[in-house]
Design an enzyme around this catalytic site. Structure first.
Site, PDB file in Angstrom:
ATOM      1  N   LEU A 112       0.881  -1.167   0.000  1.00 42.41           N
ATOM      2  CA  LEU A 112       0.000   0.000   0.000  1.00 42.41           C
ATOM      3  C   LEU A 112       0.911   1.207   0.000  1.00 42.41           C
ATOM      4  O   LEU A 112       1.888   1.240   0.773  1.00 42.41           O
ATOM      5  CB  LEU A 112      -0.884   0.028   1.257  1.00 42.41           C
ATOM      6  CG  LEU A 112      -1.999  -1.005   1.386  1.00 42.41           C
ATOM      7  CD1 LEU A 112      -2.654  -0.900   2.757  1.00 42.41           C
ATOM      8  CD2 LEU A 112      -3.046  -0.825   0.291  1.00 42.41           C
ATOM      9  N   ASP A 113       0.644   2.188  -0.842  1.00 41.12           N
ATOM     10  CA  ASP A 113       1.496   3.374  -0.807  1.00 41.12           C
ATOM     11  C   ASP A 113       1.296   4.100   0.521  1.00 41.12           C
ATOM     12  O   ASP A 113       0.335   3.843   1.257  1.00 41.12           O
ATOM     13  CB  ASP A 113       1.253   4.282  -2.021  1.00 41.12           C
ATOM     14  CG  ASP A 113      -0.177   4.772  -2.121  1.00 41.12           C
ATOM     15  OD1 ASP A 113      -0.606   5.487  -1.200  1.00 41.12           O
ATOM     16  OD2 ASP A 113      -0.854   4.454  -3.113  1.00 41.12           O
TER      17      ASP A 113
END
Length: 248
Positions: A112-113
């Protein structure tokens, strides 16, 4: 007796099941007698069958049983601003701080960024991690996206037809509008793509930029009411459903 799965030097099947957390020895005998247990693909109903717990592939009601008690899979609700790595050379907050009390060497499943919140899985089962991450298994991921602007009803059909990005067309498995105001929309999107920042890029492409993004589900595992920054160890049934989804 199903001779082809019987290992005379092994452990009684009901004892193996009980040790894996499937209930008492007696209740595990019931599982076997009623035909709910398979070993290496064959249904076993005889209570005398012995198996090698290090080699046997056992399913109960179609779900794989994790026999190795040293294996652990953990759900984390990743907060905003945390990078999806176990150690960041730039010193940014990473996933390791949330499992600092664990002795296992954990791998994170997918990414996940830093600006995206929500469910990420951590496991010391390398094969499970590899399969969950590999695009060939197409594990669906569900996101709640807060968008800038009120989306039209026609957007669903446009998304399901596929969106052309610079690195190819992206397919959306499911899309639903949860709530709208004149200025903003809350939508749910399900896709099995693992490309970098793909959800944000999809909504940029259709003209409704993401203002907040939360992953709520990976395959059968839901974020539920797990609070931000908290972890929980997945139960036997949850791990079994994950293993079954990726063909283990």
């Amino acid at each position: 007796m199903t001779i082809d799965v019987h290992d005379p030097d092994g452990v009684r099947l009901q004892k193996v099941l009980a040790a894996a957390g499937l209930g008492s020895r007696r209740s595990c005998e019931e599982l076997i007698a009623t035909g709910r247990v398979t070993v290496d693909g064959s249904t076993v109903r005889e209570l005398g069958v012995r198996v090698d717990p290090l080699r046997a592939v056992i399913h109960v009601d179609g779900l794989r049983v994790q026999l190795d008690s040293t294996m652990v899979t953990i759900a984390l609700n990743k907060p905003l601003g945390v990078v999806s790595t176990m150690h960041d050379p730039e010193g940014r907050p990473s996933l390791a701080q949330f499992v600092a009390d664990r002795s296992e060497r954990l791998f994170h499943v997918g990414r996940l960024d830093a600006e995206t919140e929500g469910l990420i899985l951590l496991t010391n089962d390398g094969e499970l991690a590899n399969r969950l991450s590999h695009p060939s298994h197409g594990v669906p991921k569900t996101y709640l996206a807060h968008l800038d602007g009120r989306v039209p009803a026609s957007l669903a059909a446009r998304l399901k037809a596929g969106i052309q990005l610079e690195d190819g067309v992206v397919a959306i498995d499911r899309f639903a509008v949860v709530q709208t105001t004149p200025q903003a929309s809350l939508v749910e999107i399900v896709l099995h793509e693992g490309r970098n920042r793909v959800v944000r890029r999809i909504f940029d492409e259709v003209g409704y930029p993401v203002t907040r993004l939360v992953r709520t589900q990976i395959g059968p595992i839901r974020l539920g009411d797990l609070r931000t920054g908290r972890t929980r160890v997945l139960g036997k049934t949850e791990v079994g459903s994950l293993m079954t989804q990726v063909g283990l």
